[in-house]
Design a protein around this motif. Structure first.
Motif, mmCIF file in Angstrom:
data_model
loop_
_atom_site.group_PDB
_atom_site.id
_atom_site.type_symbol
_atom_site.label_atom_id
_atom_site.label_comp_id
_atom_site.label_asym_id
_atom_site.label_seq_id
_atom_site.Cartn_x
_atom_site.Cartn_y
_atom_site.Cartn_z
ATOM 1 N N UNK A 1 0.717 -1.157 0.082
ATOM 2 C CA UNK A 1 0.039 0.091 -0.052
ATOM 3 C C UNK A 1 0.884 1.211 -0.016
ATOM 4 N N UNK A 2 1.820 1.166 0.884
ATOM 5 C CA UNK A 2 2.794 2.469 0.652
ATOM 6 C C UNK A 2 3.440 2.623 -0.681
ATOM 7 N N UNK A 3 3.814 1.595 -1.363
ATOM 8 C CA UNK A 3 4.126 1.716 -2.482
ATOM 9 C C UNK A 3 3.349 2.318 -3.626
ATOM 10 N N UNK A 4 2.259 1.841 -3.557
ATOM 11 C CA UNK A 4 0.968 2.512 -4.436
ATOM 12 C C UNK A 4 0.797 3.841 -4.200
ATOM 13 N N UNK A 5 0.698 4.324 -2.798
ATOM 14 C CA UNK A 5 0.359 5.589 -2.414
ATOM 15 C C UNK A 5 1.552 6.456 -2.977
ATOM 16 N N UNK A 6 2.613 6.381 -2.592
ATOM 17 C CA UNK A 6 3.928 6.997 -2.852
ATOM 18 C C UNK A 6 4.028 7.461 -4.443
ATOM 19 N N UNK A 7 3.634 5.973 -5.217
ATOM 20 C CA UNK A 7 3.837 6.529 -6.498
ATOM 21 C C UNK A 7 2.595 6.908 -7.502
ATOM 22 N N UNK A 8 1.502 6.374 -6.769
ATOM 23 C CA UNK A 8 -0.074 7.188 -7.517
ATOM 24 C C UNK A 8 0.058 8.482 -7.279
ATOM 25 N N UNK A 9 0.417 9.173 -6.258
ATOM 26 C CA UNK A 9 0.302 10.699 -5.722
ATOM 27 C C UNK A 9 1.150 11.408 -7.092
ATOM 28 N N UNK B 1 -3.882 6.536 12.581
ATOM 29 C CA UNK B 1 -5.095 6.281 12.145
ATOM 30 C C UNK B 1 -5.884 7.559 11.879
ATOM 31 N N UNK B 2 -5.779 8.426 12.642
ATOM 32 C CA UNK B 2 -6.287 9.870 12.633
ATOM 33 C C UNK B 2 -5.780 10.488 11.199
ATOM 34 N N UNK B 3 -4.434 10.451 10.830
ATOM 35 C CA UNK B 3 -4.075 10.864 9.520
ATOM 36 C C UNK B 3 -4.672 9.913 8.430
ATOM 37 N N UNK B 4 -4.907 8.570 8.590
ATOM 38 C CA UNK B 4 -5.471 7.928 7.643
ATOM 39 C C UNK B 4 -6.747 8.304 7.432
ATOM 40 N N UNK B 5 -7.583 8.619 8.466
ATOM 41 C CA UNK B 5 -9.007 9.256 8.259
ATOM 42 C C UNK B 5 -8.933 10.537 7.623
ATOM 43 N N UNK B 6 -7.979 11.220 7.753
ATOM 44 C CA UNK B 6 -7.955 12.650 6.959
ATOM 45 C C UNK B 6 -7.780 12.265 5.608
ATOM 46 N N UNK C 1 0.946 14.815 3.485
ATOM 47 C CA UNK C 1 0.327 13.950 4.064
ATOM 48 C C UNK C 1 0.756 12.282 3.756
ATOM 49 N N UNK C 2 0.964 12.000 2.341
ATOM 50 C CA UNK C 2 1.449 10.640 2.168
ATOM 51 C C UNK C 2 2.698 10.311 2.773
ATOM 52 N N UNK C 3 3.763 11.578 2.601
ATOM 53 C CA UNK C 3 5.021 10.960 3.353
ATOM 54 C C UNK C 3 5.182 10.772 4.957
ATOM 55 N N UNK C 4 4.031 11.619 5.505
ATOM 56 C CA UNK C 4 3.834 11.518 7.100
ATOM 57 C C UNK C 4 3.215 10.066 7.341
ATOM 58 N N UNK C 5 2.259 9.771 6.340
ATOM 59 C CA UNK C 5 1.502 8.565 6.742
ATOM 60 C C UNK C 5 2.701 7.450 6.571
#
Length: 192
Positions: A77-85, A155-160, A127-131
């Motif tokens: 998931x981290x891989x997907x989010x970092x590259x998708x952004x 989980x608060x950051x994830x909810x945001x 947000x993504x780097x912090x998550x």
């Protein structure tokens, strides 16, 4: 008295049609990423993997297997989010340019698309780097009997992230619907 001559809509019709493709792609990728991220944890649940006991026999307990597979799902998931952004930023920039070229911007459409782009920029640069960082920090933290504050902060950051991504998706869907409803770019307006 003769009919007034039709006047072509200002802008480039091809840009409006291409914009719809880019917006559709952005929406599709957003939904797809949400699906992938949500299903990775279910797919990599050792109770669902047919041969998990045999493949992961080096782990003494099912809890250890679950932790290892949860870590693998998190890394995916981290891989997907970092590259998708990065892809989101590209889609947003091209979509903004196409909206302006199409001559169909208007204040609402430009604001909606700029808002979606700004959400993506916030994801990319904050947000993504912090998550990712906080997620890696809690990968192997014990959560029993009670999760530590770092887990709640994650989980608060994830909810945001989920709330902002949902808002972005609504903006993109409303903008796309507005462009489709407004009609074909080849349509002409009459001068009164």
């Amino acid at each position: 008295m003769s009919e007034p001559l039709p006047v072509a809509r200002a802008g480039r019709p091809w840009a409006g049609r291409l914009l719809l493709w880019f917006l559709g792609g952005w929406i599709f990728l957003t939904v797809s990423l949400g699906y992938l991220a949500g299903t990775n944890f279910r797919v990599l649940d050792p109770d669902r993997l047919r041969d998990a006991g045999r493949v992961y026999h080096g782990f003494e307990t099912p809890a250890e297997r679950r932790l290892a597979l949860r870590y693998a799902a998190s890394e995916l998931n981290r891989h997907y989010f970092v590259h998708f952004v990065d892809l989101q930023l590209g889609l947003g920039a091209v979509s903004l340019a196409l909206l302006l070229l199409s001559g169909r911007a208007g204040p609402w459409r430009a604001t909606a698309l700029a808002g979606a782009f700004l959400v993506s920029a916030f994801f990319a640069f904050s947000l993504t780097p912090e998550i990712v960082e906080r997620g890696r920090a809690i990968d192997f933290v014990a959560r029993e009997p009670e999760p530590p504050p770092e887990v709640d902060a994650f989980y608060r950051l994830h909810a945001l992230y989920l709330a902002l991504d949902g808002a972005k998706l609504l903006l993109l869907a409303a903008l796309t619907a507005s462009l489709v409803r407004s009609g074909d770019d080849r349509r002409h307006e009459r001068v009164e």
